[in-house]
Structures are given as structure tokens and as C-alpha cells.
Design a protein around this motif. Structure first.
Motif, PDB file in Angstrom:
ATOM      1  N   ARG A  10       0.824  -1.226   0.000  1.00 29.28           N
ATOM      2  CA  ARG A  10       0.000   0.000   0.000  1.00 29.28           C
ATOM      3  C   ARG A  10       0.851   1.266   0.000  1.00 29.28           C
ATOM      4  NH1 ARG A  10      -2.432  -0.107   6.161  1.00 29.28           N
ATOM      5  NH2 ARG A  10      -0.568  -0.965   7.108  1.00 29.28           N
TER       6      ARG A  10
ATOM      7  N   ARG B  26       7.764   2.270   1.160  1.00 26.94           N
ATOM      8  CA  ARG B  26       8.106   1.011   1.841  1.00 26.94           C
ATOM      9  C   ARG B  26       8.244  -0.119   0.825  1.00 26.94           C
ATOM     10  NH1 ARG B  26       4.867   2.586   6.318  1.00 26.94           N
ATOM     11  NH2 ARG B  26       3.071   1.381   5.628  1.00 26.94           N
TER      12      ARG B  26
ATOM     13  N   ASP C  95      -4.107  -0.905  -1.640  1.00 26.46           N
ATOM     14  CA  ASP C  95      -4.571  -0.892  -0.250  1.00 26.46           C
ATOM     15  C   ASP C  95      -5.672  -1.946  -0.214  1.00 26.46           C
ATOM     16  OD1 ASP C  95      -5.918  -0.526   2.087  1.00 26.46           O
ATOM     17  OD2 ASP C  95      -6.065   1.649   1.947  1.00 26.46           O
ATOM     18  N   VAL C  96      -5.376  -3.104   0.367  1.00 30.37           N
ATOM     19  CA  VAL C  96      -6.364  -4.193   0.297  1.00 30.37           C
ATOM     20  C   VAL C  96      -7.641  -3.903   1.081  1.00 30.37           C
ATOM     21  CG1 VAL C  96      -5.057  -6.271  -0.318  1.00 30.37           C
ATOM     22  CG2 VAL C  96      -5.075  -5.520   2.041  1.00 30.37           C
TER      23      VAL C  96
ATOM     24  N   ASN D  70      -1.776 -12.366   2.186  1.00 28.23           N
ATOM     25  CA  ASN D  70      -0.984 -12.363   3.418  1.00 28.23           C
ATOM     26  C   ASN D  70      -1.154 -11.090   4.245  1.00 28.23           C
ATOM     27  OD1 ASN D  70       1.280 -13.388   5.114  1.00 28.23           O
ATOM     28  ND2 ASN D  70       2.298 -11.567   4.298  1.00 28.23           N
ATOM     29  N   ALA D  71      -1.427  -9.966   3.581  1.00 33.33           N
ATOM     30  CA  ALA D  71      -1.535  -8.699   4.327  1.00 33.33           C
ATOM     31  C   ALA D  71      -2.619  -8.828   5.386  1.00 33.33           C
ATOM     32  CB  ALA D  71      -1.860  -7.559   3.376  1.00 33.33           C
TER      33      ALA D  71
ATOM     34  N   SER E   8      -3.788 -17.423   7.503  1.00 33.31           N
ATOM     35  CA  SER E   8      -4.766 -17.365   8.580  1.00 33.31           C
ATOM     36  C   SER E   8      -4.002 -17.207   9.897  1.00 33.31           C
ATOM     37  CB  SER E   8      -5.609 -18.641   8.540  1.00 33.31           C
ATOM     38  OG  SER E   8      -6.483 -18.677   9.625  1.00 33.31           O
TER      39      SER E   8
ATOM     40  N   TYR F  60     -10.571  -9.531  14.529  1.00 31.73           N
ATOM     41  CA  TYR F  60      -9.397 -10.235  13.990  1.00 31.73           C
ATOM     42  C   TYR F  60      -9.667 -11.744  13.920  1.00 31.73           C
ATOM     43  CZ  TYR F  60      -4.661 -11.895  13.321  1.00 31.73           C
ATOM     44  OH  TYR F  60      -3.542 -12.527  12.808  1.00 31.73           O
TER      45      TYR F  60
ATOM     46  N   LYS G 168     -10.053 -14.235  10.613  1.00 31.68           N
ATOM     47  CA  LYS G 168      -9.198 -15.395  10.352  1.00 31.68           C
ATOM     48  C   LYS G 168     -10.029 -16.676  10.229  1.00 31.68           C
ATOM     49  CE  LYS G 168      -5.435 -13.157   9.932  1.00 31.68           C
ATOM     50  NZ  LYS G 168      -4.835 -13.015   8.610  1.00 31.68           N
TER      51      LYS G 168
ATOM     52  N   GLY H 221       2.296 -19.483  12.866  1.00 30.52           N
ATOM     53  CA  GLY H 221       2.616 -19.632  14.289  1.00 30.52           C
ATOM     54  C   GLY H 221       2.540 -18.263  14.933  1.00 30.52           C
TER      55      GLY H 221
ATOM     56  N   ALA I 152       4.819 -14.985  15.688  1.00 30.17           N
ATOM     57  CA  ALA I 152       6.107 -14.340  15.398  1.00 30.17           C
ATOM     58  C   ALA I 152       6.058 -12.879  15.832  1.00 30.17           C
ATOM     59  CB  ALA I 152       6.399 -14.430  13.901  1.00 30.17           C
TER      60      ALA I 152
ATOM     61  N   THR J 178       6.204  -9.765  14.913  1.00 24.75           N
ATOM     62  CA  THR J 178       6.175  -8.879  13.746  1.00 24.75           C
ATOM     63  C   THR J 178       5.466  -7.578  14.142  1.00 24.75           C
ATOM     64  OG1 THR J 178       4.051  -9.685  13.002  1.00 24.75           O
ATOM     65  CG2 THR J 178       5.991 -10.891  12.217  1.00 24.75           C
TER      66      THR J 178
ATOM     67  N   ILE K   7       2.623  -6.559  13.480  1.00 25.55           N
ATOM     68  CA  ILE K   7       1.177  -6.654  13.688  1.00 25.55           C
ATOM     69  C   ILE K   7       0.813  -6.494  15.174  1.00 25.55           C
ATOM     70  CG2 ILE K   7       0.861  -9.180  13.951  1.00 25.55           C
ATOM     71  CD1 ILE K   7      -1.437  -8.826  11.809  1.00 25.55           C
TER      72      ILE K   7
HETATM   73  N1  NAP Z   1       2.833 -12.407  13.525  1.00 29.43           N
HETATM   74  C1  NAP Z   1       2.055 -13.347  14.013  1.00 29.43           C
HETATM   75  O1  NAP Z   1       2.279 -13.902  15.091  1.00 29.43           O
HETATM   76  C2  NAP Z   1       0.870 -13.806  13.228  1.00 29.43           C
HETATM   77  C3  NAP Z   1       0.096 -14.828  13.765  1.00 29.43           C
HETATM   78  C4  NAP Z   1      -0.981 -15.283  13.052  1.00 29.43           C
HETATM   79  C5  NAP Z   1      -1.277 -14.737  11.818  1.00 29.43           C
HETATM   80  N2  NAP Z   1      -0.514 -13.727  11.308  1.00 29.43           N
HETATM   81  C6  NAP Z   1      -0.889 -13.194   9.993  1.00 29.43           C
HETATM   82  O2  NAP Z   1       0.255 -13.107   9.173  1.00 29.43           O
HETATM   83  C7  NAP Z   1       0.021 -12.110   8.163  1.00 29.43           C
HETATM   84  C8  NAP Z   1       1.232 -11.223   8.063  1.00 29.43           C
HETATM   85  O3  NAP Z   1       1.322 -10.462   9.251  1.00 29.43           O
HETATM   86  P1  NAP Z   1       2.699 -10.149   9.986  1.00 29.43           P
HETATM   87  O4  NAP Z   1       2.696 -10.861  11.267  1.00 29.43           O
HETATM   88  O5  NAP Z   1       3.840 -10.316   9.055  1.00 29.43           O
HETATM   89  O6  NAP Z   1       2.439  -8.624  10.353  1.00 29.43           O
HETATM   90  P2  NAP Z   1       3.054  -7.291   9.768  1.00 29.43           P
HETATM   91  O7  NAP Z   1       4.512  -7.280   9.931  1.00 29.43           O
HETATM   92  O8  NAP Z   1       2.261  -6.190  10.383  1.00 29.43           O
HETATM   93  O9  NAP Z   1       2.728  -7.403   8.226  1.00 29.43           O
HETATM   94  C9  NAP Z   1       1.460  -7.147   7.719  1.00 29.43           C
HETATM   95  C10 NAP Z   1       1.617  -6.720   6.277  1.00 29.43           C
HETATM   96  O10 NAP Z   1       0.321  -6.412   5.782  1.00 29.43           O
HETATM   97  C11 NAP Z   1       0.425  -5.188   5.107  1.00 29.43           C
HETATM   98  N3  NAP Z   1      -0.857  -4.495   5.137  1.00 29.43           N
HETATM   99  C12 NAP Z   1      -1.610  -4.181   6.206  1.00 29.43           C
HETATM  100  N4  NAP Z   1      -2.710  -3.523   5.823  1.00 29.43           N
HETATM  101  C13 NAP Z   1      -2.641  -3.410   4.469  1.00 29.43           C
HETATM  102  C14 NAP Z   1      -3.468  -2.810   3.500  1.00 29.43           C
HETATM  103  N5  NAP Z   1      -4.607  -2.201   3.825  1.00 29.43           N
HETATM  104  N6  NAP Z   1      -3.105  -2.892   2.199  1.00 29.43           N
HETATM  105  C15 NAP Z   1      -1.940  -3.498   1.852  1.00 29.43           C
HETATM  106  N7  NAP Z   1      -1.119  -4.080   2.727  1.00 29.43           N
HETATM  107  C16 NAP Z   1      -1.453  -4.025   4.033  1.00 29.43           C
HETATM  108  C17 NAP Z   1       1.461  -4.391   5.877  1.00 29.43           C
HETATM  109  O11 NAP Z   1       1.917  -3.350   5.054  1.00 29.43           O
HETATM  110  P3  NAP Z   1       2.577  -2.005   5.664  1.00 29.43           P
HETATM  111  O12 NAP Z   1       4.037  -2.285   5.651  1.00 29.43           O
HETATM  112  O13 NAP Z   1       2.162  -0.953   4.687  1.00 29.43           O
HETATM  113  O14 NAP Z   1       2.026  -1.802   7.031  1.00 29.43           O
HETATM  114  C18 NAP Z   1       2.480  -5.471   6.134  1.00 29.43           C
HETATM  115  O15 NAP Z   1       3.326  -5.646   5.029  1.00 29.43           O
HETATM  116  C19 NAP Z   1      -1.255 -11.374   8.575  1.00 29.43           C
HETATM  117  O16 NAP Z   1      -2.338 -11.836   7.796  1.00 29.43           O
HETATM  118  C20 NAP Z   1      -1.438 -11.788  10.024  1.00 29.43           C
HETATM  119  O17 NAP Z   1      -2.784 -11.757  10.440  1.00 29.43           O
HETATM  120  C21 NAP Z   1       0.556 -13.241  11.997  1.00 29.43           C
END
Ligand code: NAP
Length: 352
Positions: free
Chosen positions: A54, A58, A81-82, A108-109, A186, A209, A213, A240, A242, A244, A246
Motif C-alpha cells: 500500500r 516502503r 490498499d487491500v 498475506n496482508a 490465517s 481479527y 481469520k 505460528g 512471530a 512482527t 502486527i
Molecule cells: N505475527 C504473528 O504472530 C501472526 C500470527 C498469526 C497470523 N498472522 C498473519 O500473518 C500475516 C502477516 O502479518 P505479519 O505478522 O507479518 O504482520 P506485519 O509485519 O504487520 O505485516 C502485515 C503486512 O500487511 C500489510 N498491510 C496491512 N494492511 C494493508 C493494506 N490495507 N493494504 C496493503 N497491505 C497491508 C502491511 O503493510 P505495511 O508495511 O504498509 O504496514 C504489512 O506488510 C497477517 O495476515 C497476520 O494476520 C501473523
């Protein structure tokens, strides 16, 4: 980690030039770099990564970082922007202009919106249920009723509907390749009790959230009955837990590091195998589903592929049940999503 990266870098320097572009698999990703590593190691299976992001700055930073690490990698950017249906339509138009086929779409976003962290929950779980603290989102208080400018539930729009629109708009490009795959990230926190079909956008009371999922799981599995006949396969995965952005974004710098240490300690000392800790480990299940032979994956029809680690941080994939997968409920959900999609197609004058 640095040792691992240096090793990868050395391998990548040996990456051969690609002779036949028609064999390069095109992967549209809303975030990930493992496929470039795979391309660097396997000259018989190359990927072109299309980063769907988006934020242009970045996105360029991510592209440069990937190209620096994976010399000779194929990386493009498309802006989206999803959470905005209009933006997803525009992105798909651009993708159709640039490519006449797609092999993989990674949905994935995602966002986990938060009004505040409930530290009393953190304290209680730390004492009575550290495992819950390290694997669930109970302490993150999510906003209720937040909607996008287009009037959709915010988390639903970003985590679910934007991706659904993208898939529907790009189906014809997926059909053009054999064994094409849709991979939905998910979560291991996806629970059926937080999903209510009547409030599927989770605008009223549900935890948006977890609801998003659960929907991701239903959609990922449900799409197969319609798409498999076109040689398109859809999968649910999870990374799992991580450290990040989020969650880190809500915790601040100090607690963000605290979380990292907590995840690491939970994995090492409590043996919690879902504590993948790093982005790289977390993305393993997506990478696995993208690169394994399709027959092997289809044995796990109503399952979710999860990233897990042993105590020593070695990552592997395991499959998890999708709790009470229900075809009738999934079909009803598709009806709602398709109706919504039709409304947006009319609104933005998009031909189906
Ligand atoms: N981390 C965990 O423990 C965990 C656990 C379960 C599931 N997940 C899932 O894993 C996936 C990746 O998350 P992550 O942990 O890697 O978190 P993250 O570091 O926050 O990454 C999320 C990504 O989604 C992008 N994004 C968010 N809103 C968006 C939008 N409106 N349009 C386009 N891109 C957008 C972000 O872009 P920007 O850089 O622009 O913000 C970022 O690149 C997510 O679906 C999350 O729910 C994560």
C-alpha cells in the motif's frame, strides 16, 4: 541468523541467469521473500515476485532489500490498499495489464487493530496461563464498529474482502497456469466462536481479527469446490506466533523487545512449538505450500498448514484441523461475499 543469511547470500551469488521467462512462476504477494531464496537455489523453478503493497516508499525499500539479498531476483511492485475495494480493482487492472497469467496469489496482508493493551489480562495470564499469553490475543483490545470509508468492517475489509475481490478479479489469470495456488495466511488464533455469519464483517461485537481469520479458513477451503476443476488450489496457512509489526506496533519499543524475548523463552523453555518468533520462520508454511507437489498438499484437504519450531528454532510444517468446517456455513458466506462484490462492481463500474 547472520550466519544463515550469509550462507543464503553466497548461494544467491551463484544464481544463474534465467533463460526461459515463460517458465518463471509469477507470484503476487501481499508480503514475503522466501520464494526468492528458493529461486536462488533451484534453477529449475524460478519465481517472479510481485509485491502488492500500500505504501510506495516502503514497497521500494522492500524491493531494494530483496534485490540486494537475492542478486538477480525478479521483483516487481504493484500498489494496493487491500482494505479499499476501489484500490483492489485498480491493482487488479494493473496486474492484468502487466501479466497474462499468474501462478500464485498469497493473501498475506493483515491487520490486528487495537485500542489499547489490557495489562491486567497480561498480568493474569502471565501468572495463571503463560501459554495463553504467548499464543492468544486476549490482551489486545480491538475496536468495535470501526468501518472503512467504503462502509465495510475495517478488519474484514483488509484481512478478508480485499483479498477475496483480488482472487475473483484475477481468477482468469490463475486459470491460465497449471496447479496455480491461492495461499491465505490465517492464524492459529482463528476460532469458530468468534465468527457470526449474521455479523460477518464483525462490526457489532465479535473480535474482528479472530472473526476475519475464521472466515479466511472457510474461504480458503471453500474455494476449492469451485476452483479445483480449473486446476486452481486454495490453502489456509498460519505462521505460528512471530514478533512482527502486527502486534509490536501496539506494544511500543520496550514491550516489543519483551515480547520477542518472551516468545523465544516460551519456545526454548516451555517447548511451545507454535513460537516461530521470526518472520522468516513464520513464512515457512506459505513457502511450503507454494513449492510442494500439489498431490502431497491435497491429501490434507480440510486442514491448515502451520509453521512450527522445535526448541532449537528448527522450523517445520504441520497440519492443523479447521475446527468444525461447515460447508453450508461456507456457502452462505460466499453468497454474502459475492453479493457484496456485485454491489461494488456496480458502484465502480467493473465488468465481471
Ligand atoms: N505475527 C504473528 O504472530 C501472526 C500470527 C498469526 C497470523 N498472522 C498473519 O500473518 C500475516 C502477516 O502479518 P505479519 O505478522 O507479518 O504482520 P506485519 O509485519 O504487520 O505485516 C502485515 C503486512 O500487511 C500489510 N498491510 C496491512 N494492511 C494493508 C493494506 N490495507 N493494504 C496493503 N497491505 C497491508 C502491511 O503493510 P505495511 O508495511 O504498509 O504496514 C504489512 O506488510 C497477517 O495476515 C497476520 O494476520 C501473523
Amino acid at each position: 541468523m547472520n550466519k544463515k543469511r550469509n550462507k543464503r547470500k553466497k548461494r544467491n551469488e551463484r544464481n544463474k541467469p534465467i533463460k526461459d521467462m515463460s517458465t518463471v512462476k509469477i507470484a503476487l504477494i501481499t508480503g514475503a521473500n522466501r520464494l526468492l531464496d528458493h529461486s536462488a537455489k533451484n534453477t529449475n523453478e524460478q519465481f517472479k515476485i510481485v509485491l502488492a503493497c500500500r505504501n510506495k516508499t516502503r514497497a521500494i525499500d522492500a524491493q531494494n532489500a530483496l534485490l540486494k539479498e537475492f542478486t538477480g531476483g525478479l521483483v516487481e511492485i504493484v500498489l494496493v490498499d487491500v482494505s479499499s475495494v476501489k484500490s483492489v480493482f485498480e491493482c487488479c487492472k494493473e496486474v492484468k495489464k502487466r501479466f497474462n497469467r499468474i501462478d500464485l496469489i498469497f493473501c498475506n496482508a493483515g491487520i490486528l487493530p487495537c485500542t489499547h493493551v489490557d495489562w491486567s489480562v497480561v498480568a493474569k495470564q502471565l501468572v495463571f496461563s503463560p501459554i495463553a499469553l504467548m499464543s492468544r490475543t486476549d490482551c489486545i483490545v480491538q475496536p468495535v464498529g470501526k468501518t472503512t470509508a467504503e462502509g465495510l468492517g475495517e478488519t474484514f475489509a483488509c484481512n478478508v474482502f480485499g483479498h477475496y475481490v483480488m482472487i475473483r478479479e484475477l481468477e482468469n489469470l490463475l486459470i491460465k497456469t497449471k496447479n496455480s495456488r491461492i495461499i491465505w495466511t490465517s492464524s492459529c488464533t482463528a476460532t469458530k466462536e468468534n465468527f457470526n455469519l449474521e455479523d460477518y464483517q464483525a462490526i457489532k461485537e465479535n473480535a474482528p481479527y479472530e472473526s476475519s481469520k475464521r472466515m479466511t479458513d472457510l474461504i480458503a477451503i471453500g474455494l476449492n469446490s469451485r476452483l479445483n476443476k480449473h486446476d486452481i488450489y486454495s490453502f489456509a496457512t498460519h505462521p505460528g506466533i512471530a514478533a512482527t509489526n502486527i502486534v509490536r506496533d501496539h506494544l511500543g519499543w520496550v514491550m516489543g523487545y519483551g515480547m520477542l524475548i518472551g516468545l523465544f523463552a516460551a519456545r526454548t523453555f516451555l517447548g511451545m512449538r507454535n513460537q516461530t518468533v521470526t518472520n522468516w520462520n513464520g513464512s515457512y508454511s506459505n513457502y511450503y505450500v507454494a513449492t510442494q507437489p500439489i498431490d502431497l498438499l491435497n491429501n490434507a484437504a480440510i486442514k491448515k498448514f502451520g509453521s512450527y519450531c522445535n526448541r532449537f528454532g528448527e522450523v517445520y510444517v504441520d497440519t492443523d484441523d479447521i475446527e468444525d468446517y461447515n460447508e453450508v456455513e461456507t456457502e452462505a458466506l460466499f453468497n454474502k461475499l459475492n453479493k457484496l462484490l456485485d454491489e461494488f462492481r456496480v458502484k465502480y463500474n467493473i465488468k465481471s
